[in-house]
Design an enzyme around this catalytic site. Structure first.
Site, short mmCIF file in Angstrom:
data_model
loop_
_atom_site.label_atom_id
_atom_site.label_comp_id
_atom_site.label_asym_id
_atom_site.label_seq_id
_atom_site.Cartn_x
_atom_site.Cartn_y
_atom_site.Cartn_z
N CYS A 185 0.83 -1.22 0.00
CA CYS A 185 0.00 0.00 0.00
C CYS A 185 0.85 1.26 0.00
CB CYS A 185 -1.00 -0.05 1.15
SG CYS A 185 -0.94 1.26 2.33
N CYS A 201 0.91 3.50 3.08
CA CYS A 201 1.70 2.92 4.16
C CYS A 201 3.18 3.25 3.96
CB CYS A 201 1.54 1.40 4.19
SG CYS A 201 -0.17 0.85 4.27
#
Ligand SMILES: *[C@@H]1O[C@H](CO)[C@@H](O)[C@H](O)[C@H]1NC(C)=O
Length: 455
Positions: A49, A52
């Protein structure tokens, strides 16, 4: 063997790097057993992600700073895809999810993902739900630091228990304090004790359990200043209060008489009509109309006044220009009593419009930020599609020509003595007919398969 050695090497490198970054602990499924002993701030992430990855350096700074400041909060991160069982136990649905785990309780972080905001959150939530203010000095100090300050005033009571309950839930949003009456400034006189008071907007307001509903809903409504500078994030935060938001949309850089007047009027309604509107409305102004435009999928004037219902995505615009306080109050009242015309909403038609609108904005934003990339991204498929169309169309007329030739040949087979000139003429005539009328062309095409079958 080779694989084992490589695994060992990777582990060694990994240990090295995690040694350097020891202020963020990598958590695995043994975390469940050890977590109760400490307060934990955990980043549940997914390896793939993007957000992230963006958070990672910030997260290490958060870990370093909490450690160096002597905070008891331990900072960790957990690959929520590898330990999905634990992640789902904590209700992790998106990535990254930041949670503070304290005893049995898990607090979600919903603020902006900056180092200072996250650290402030961790210190606030990790500390006691209600902090006591032992002196006038302390009171003055926190009053200066906080725009909105909740204080319980009085001794032990059922109200205090309720206050502690509410505080331990809503501490994700704001601080809660308690004080004895003599700590408050002389100007603050409370009709009765115990009391829950909020200090804000240069004044203070007392919770009334008969008029204000539950303490938690009152805190939720009162946790913002009466008048705010509003941006997209504030609007999202305000959504949880369930209030309608009345906004002066202005251009901060080019403030003219009208934008100053609108801002002024909204500010006056916020303070002078607080008793009347505070329950249902939040007031403020917003710089520029970009955000609102994308929200309502239409263009609002600048400057102007708009009321948003964040619960159902409806919005309201004044029918006539707002020039006076009375006009603005009249407009806001008409929203409240349901007589104002609502626009937008979250119905099926609006949702379809949203899909189309978002698609269009994506295309537009790509073109705006990088016209070449836009041409490539959207021009290439368009080019391919039009080439395919062109190919299909020309292929179709080729078929037609073939069929005609076939017909001709059939004709020739039947009447052996036809001369070439006649054949030429016939062909020309047919071609002309084709150009003249499409229907005729279709007829020819319909006929030709039959001719083929005969063949
Ligand atoms: C705002 O939306 C909520 C949720 O649909 C609705 O209950 C409420 O009546 C709306 N308020 C106004 C003023 O339209």
């Amino acid at each position: 063997m080779a694989a084992g050695a490589r695994g060992g090497l990777i582990r060694a490198v990994f240990l090295l790097s995690s040694g350097v970054l020891a202020h963020v602990e990598d958590l695995d499924d043994t975390f469940k057993d050890s977590r109760m002993d400490d307060v934990w701030l955990v980043d549940f992430y997914a390896p793939w992600c993007g957000y992230c990855k963006k958070l990672e350096p910030i997260w290490h700074e958060v870990g370093a700073e909490l450690k160096s400041s002597g905070s008891p909060v331990r900072v960790g991160k957990m690959d929520a895809t590898a330990y999905s069982g634990i992640a789902s136990e904590y209700g992790v649905r998106g990535y990254p999810t930041i949670k503070l785990l304290k005893g049995d309780l898990a607090y979600n972080y919903k603020g902006q993902r900056t180092k200072d905001d996250i650290i402030e959150f961790a210190n606030r939530v990790a500390g006691p739900a209600v902090r006591s203010l032992p002196s006038r000095q302390m009171f003055d100090h926190v009053l200066k630091r906080h725009d909105v300050l909740f204080v319980y005033v009085g001794g032990e009571s059922p109200l205090k228990e309720k206050y502690i309950d509410v505080a331990s839930e809503l501490i994700v949003y704001t601080y809660f304090f308690s004080a004895s009456e003599d700590v408050l400034p002389e100007s603050v006189t409370l009709p009765e004790l115990p009391a829950v008071v909020v200090f804000k907007d240069g004044s203070f307001f007392t919770y009334d359990q008969y008029e204000d509903g539950s303490l938690s809903s009152w805190v939720n409504r009162e946790r913002f200043q009466g008048y705010l500078q509003i941006d997209g994030f504030t609007l999202y935060e305000l959504g949880e209060t369930g209030k309608l938001v009345a906004i002066a949309v202005i251009n901060e850089k080019e403030q003219n008489e009208e934008s100053t007047r609108l801002k002024d009027l909204i500010q006056r309604v916020a303070t002078e009509y607080r008793g009347h509107f505070n329950r249902d409305f939040q007031f403020g102004h917003m710089d520029g109309n970009d955000y609102i435009n994308s929200l309502i999928m239409s263009e609002v004037q600048v400057p102007s006044v708009i009321v948003l219902n964040t619960s159902n995505e409806q919005y309201f615009l004044p029918q006539e220009p707002v020039n006076t306080l009375e006009q603005l109050v009249g407009f806001i009242n008409s929203v409240l009593d349901g007589s104002a015309q609502a626009h937008g909403g979250d119905g099926i038609f609006q949702r379809m419009k949203r899909v189309a609108y978002d698609a269009r904005s994506t295309v537009m934003s790509v073109f705006r930020s990088s016209p070449l990339l836009g041409c490539f991204l959207f021009g290439l498929p368009l080019g391919v599609i039009s080439l395919m169309c062109y190919g299909m169309c020309t292929a179709e007329s080729d078929d037609g020509a073939d069929d005609m030739e076939l017909m001709k040949r059939d004709g020739l087979a039947e009447e052996d003595e036809e001369e070439e000139e006649e054949e030429e003429e016939e062909r020309r005539r047919l071609a002309e007919e084709m150009e003249e009328d499409e229907e005729e062309e279709e007829d020819e095409e319909e006929k030709s398969p039959q001719e083929k079958k005969v063949d």
